[in-house]
Design a protein around this motif. Structure first.
Motif, short mmCIF file in Angstrom:
data_model
loop_
_atom_site.label_atom_id
_atom_site.label_comp_id
_atom_site.label_asym_id
_atom_site.label_seq_id
_atom_site.Cartn_x
_atom_site.Cartn_y
_atom_site.Cartn_z
N GLU A 38 0.97 -1.26 0.03
CA GLU A 38 -0.06 -0.05 0.02
C GLU A 38 0.71 1.34 0.07
O GLU A 38 0.19 2.50 -0.19
N ARG A 39 2.13 1.32 0.38
CA ARG A 39 3.02 2.36 0.40
C ARG A 39 4.27 2.24 -0.40
O ARG A 39 4.86 1.10 -0.73
N VAL A 40 4.85 3.32 -0.49
CA VAL A 40 6.33 3.45 -1.00
C VAL A 40 7.02 4.21 -0.30
O VAL A 40 6.73 5.36 0.33
N SER A 41 8.55 4.16 -0.26
CA SER A 41 9.22 5.00 0.50
C SER A 41 9.43 6.54 -0.08
O SER A 41 9.35 6.79 -1.29
N SER A 42 9.84 7.39 0.65
CA SER A 42 10.02 8.82 0.21
C SER A 42 11.12 8.99 -0.71
O SER A 42 11.32 9.58 -1.42
N GLU A 43 12.35 7.99 -0.47
CA GLU A 43 13.31 7.80 -1.34
C GLU A 43 12.83 7.33 -2.94
O GLU A 43 13.13 8.04 -3.85
N ARG A 113 2.94 10.98 2.41
CA ARG A 113 1.58 10.60 2.64
C ARG A 113 0.73 10.46 1.57
O ARG A 113 -0.25 9.99 1.21
N ALA A 114 0.62 11.95 0.77
CA ALA A 114 -0.02 12.42 -0.33
C ALA A 114 0.61 12.17 -1.51
O ALA A 114 -0.07 12.20 -2.42
N LEU A 115 1.71 11.34 -1.46
CA LEU A 115 2.30 10.92 -3.17
C LEU A 115 2.57 12.08 -3.73
O LEU A 115 2.45 11.94 -4.90
N ARG A 116 3.41 13.08 -3.32
CA ARG A 116 3.56 14.26 -3.87
C ARG A 116 5.05 14.47 -3.75
O ARG A 116 5.56 14.40 -2.62
N VAL A 117 5.56 15.30 -4.90
CA VAL A 117 7.11 15.69 -4.65
C VAL A 117 7.08 17.16 -5.10
O VAL A 117 6.49 17.40 -6.28
N GLY A 118 7.39 18.17 -4.49
CA GLY A 118 7.65 19.35 -4.86
C GLY A 118 9.23 19.67 -5.14
O GLY A 118 10.09 19.14 -4.62
N VAL A 119 9.39 20.26 -6.18
CA VAL A 119 10.85 20.65 -6.56
C VAL A 119 10.81 22.41 -7.04
O VAL A 119 10.05 22.76 -7.41
N ARG A 120 11.92 22.75 -6.79
CA ARG A 120 12.27 24.08 -6.83
C ARG A 120 13.73 24.22 -7.48
O ARG A 120 14.58 23.44 -7.08
#
Length: 180
Positions: A38-43, A113-120
């Motif tokens: 049900e989940r994946v790591s932040s990496e 948790r939200a399966l989102r990645v922010g990049v700047r």
């Protein structure tokens, strides 16, 4: 005897599916990461976000069609049409203008948790061989995990100071009043 042992091993693997964390180290990724049922790591999210960001923002008139084709292989089924339309429009503009873009990521922020990645970072645009702009940009990459795969739901520009839009979410009257 070999076939029987192989069948027992396969049966064990099937029974354990969804119960164990699997650590994966692909040859082209520089960090280990894990996936569960049900989940994946932040990496994993970070590396997938970086890969999708490169496909989307580091483009030339010669590479844009191929990169869009590769990116669409990761599109969530419900988002495929919208992503395809956006990519085709961007490719048409890029080719018409003879423009290329390079994005230099400064940092990535993961919301596991939200399966989102922010990049700047900095988006540099060239027309022919002349740099025409260099602008600070932020992007949110929304992902979906299904059937053991990560899919791209959305890739959109955001505020470079708040790429995950954590501070800029509007407060509705219902939320402010505590009725929601």
């Amino acid at each position: 005897q070999f076939v029987a042992a192989w069948c027992r091993c396969l049966l064990f693997a099937v029974r354990m599916a969804g119960h164990e964390r699997v650590v994966v180290v692909p040859p082209t990724i520089n960090k280990t990461f894990w996936v569960e049922s049900e989940r994946v790591s932040s990496e994993y999210l970070e590396q997938m976000g970086y890969f999708l960001m490169q496909l989307t923002l580091n483009v030339t008139p010669q590479s844009v069609d191929h990169q869009a084709k590769v990116l669409l292989q990761y599109a969530a089924p419900a988002s495929f049409g919208e992503l395809r339309t956006a990519l085709l429009g961007a490719a048409e503009r890029l080719k018409r203008d003879g423009a290329s873009t390079i994005f230099s990521a400064r940092d990535l922020i993961v919301d596991e948790r939200a399966l989102r990645v922010g990049v700047r970072g900095q988006l540099t645009t060239f027309i022919s061989d002349r740099r025409v702009s260099e602008v600070s940009k932020g992007y949110t990459i929304e992902l979906q995990y299904s059937g053991g795969r990560l899919f791209l739901k959305a890739f959109r520009e955001t505020n470079p100071n708040d790429p995950l839009e954590l501070q800029s979410k509007p407060v509705t009257a219902a939320v402010a009043a505590g009725t929601q």
